[in-house]
Write an enzyme that holds these catalytic residues in place. Structure first.
Site, PDB file in Angstrom:
ATOM      1  N   ALA A  30      10.431 -13.818   5.404  1.00 18.38           N
ATOM      2  CA  ALA A  30       9.049 -14.212   5.680  1.00 18.38           C
ATOM      3  C   ALA A  30       8.549 -13.582   6.976  1.00 18.38           C
ATOM      4  CB  ALA A  30       8.956 -15.732   5.769  1.00 18.38           C
ATOM      5  N   TYR A  82       3.918  -7.231   5.133  1.00 15.02           N
ATOM      6  CA  TYR A  82       3.145  -6.010   4.974  1.00 15.02           C
ATOM      7  C   TYR A  82       4.120  -4.874   4.708  1.00 15.02           C
ATOM      8  CZ  TYR A  82       0.497  -1.805   5.694  1.00 15.02           C
ATOM      9  OH  TYR A  82      -0.064  -0.556   5.507  1.00 15.02           O
ATOM     10  N   LYS A  85       0.847  -1.191   0.000  1.00 11.87           N
ATOM     11  CA  LYS A  85       0.000   0.000   0.000  1.00 11.87           C
ATOM     12  C   LYS A  85       0.881   1.239   0.000  1.00 11.87           C
ATOM     13  CE  LYS A  85      -1.989   3.257   2.864  1.00 11.87           C
ATOM     14  NZ  LYS A  85      -1.334   4.098   3.900  1.00 11.87           N
ATOM     15  N   HIS A 129       6.824 -13.585   1.185  1.00  9.62           N
ATOM     16  CA  HIS A 129       6.002 -14.407   2.078  1.00  9.62           C
ATOM     17  C   HIS A 129       5.456 -13.598   3.248  1.00  9.62           C
ATOM     18  CE1 HIS A 129       8.136 -17.766   0.121  1.00  9.62           C
ATOM     19  NE2 HIS A 129       9.251 -17.210   0.511  1.00  9.62           N
TER      20      HIS A 129
END
Length: 224
Positions: A138, A124, A109, A121
């Site tokens: 990850a 965010y 985002k 993996h």
């Protein structure tokens, strides 16, 4: 000016389509409020021979591989030879470079990913910029809003720099490696060629060519 956290110190601009945006700025976080408009203007210039316009504000390179269960909201540009894998969630304002990997359950985002960035993996990445060939292990994430909701300040080498931004995750210089399940707190800047240990909680500035082991324990890499 703090040259350690400048665009020039962190990135090789030959590895991003966002070079024209960065070239008129001093610090990378200054680009964050401008990502949306830059993508909209960039999209108009992309060759229809190389890019498919999937929606009004979504452009995807024809050589990119986007898996059926991935979600991409505009404005967004997905570069050549990039993989957007199953379950990826691109929420908009995302400029993803060439040869990148946006993986399983990864959420993006308001970001710029330089070429060959891997977020493969459960990552965010919000209100952040990831330099050329940077990699997030990850489960590692960027935290983009302070708990008290105050404006983010960048702290580097004893200097505090007001950003004027409520939402600002992290800036990773070229070829940065972030270990699995690490959290990059708001306003984190990691210099080029640095490594962050797994399970780290990082805030402030990490010098270029260093290894972040934990708060207060940062070692410079040995020359080979």
């Amino acid at each position: 000016m703090n040259s350690l956290v400048s665009i020039e110190a962190l990135f090789d601009l030959s590895h991003t389509a966002a070079a024209p945006l960065f070239q008129r700025l001093t610090y990378p976080w200054e680009a964050l409020p401008e990502i949306s408009n830059f993508i909209l203007e960039l999209g108009k210039t992309l060759s229809p021979q190389e890019y498919e316009q999937r929606e009004e504000t979504v452009w995807i390179a024809k050589s990119a591989k986007v898996f059926p269960s991935a979600y991409i909201a505009g404005p967004a540009v997905i570069g050549p030879d990039t993989e957007v894998r199953h379950g990826a969630f691109i929420r908009g304002n995302a400029l993803v470079g060439a040869g990148c990997v946006v993986g399983n359950s990864t959420e993006l985002k308001n970001v710029i990913l330089f070429d060959q960035v891997q977020v493969p993996h459960y990552n965010y990445v919000g209100d952040s910029i990831l330099g050329y060939r940077s990699h997030m292990g990850a489960g590692s994430i960027t935290s983009n809003v302070k708990a008290d909701k105050t404006l983010v300040v960048v702290k580097a080498e004893g200097q505090q720099m007001e950003t004027g931004l409520k939402k600002f995750g992290a800036i990773l210089g070229d070829q940065v490696e972030i270990g699995c399940n690490s959290v990059l707190n708001p306003g984190t800047v990691v210099g080029r060629n640095s490594n962050v240990y797994p399970l780290s909680m990082v805030r402030g500035y990490v010098k270029a060519n260093s290894i972040y082991k934990c708060a207060g324990e940062i070692a410079l890499k040995q020359e080979r």
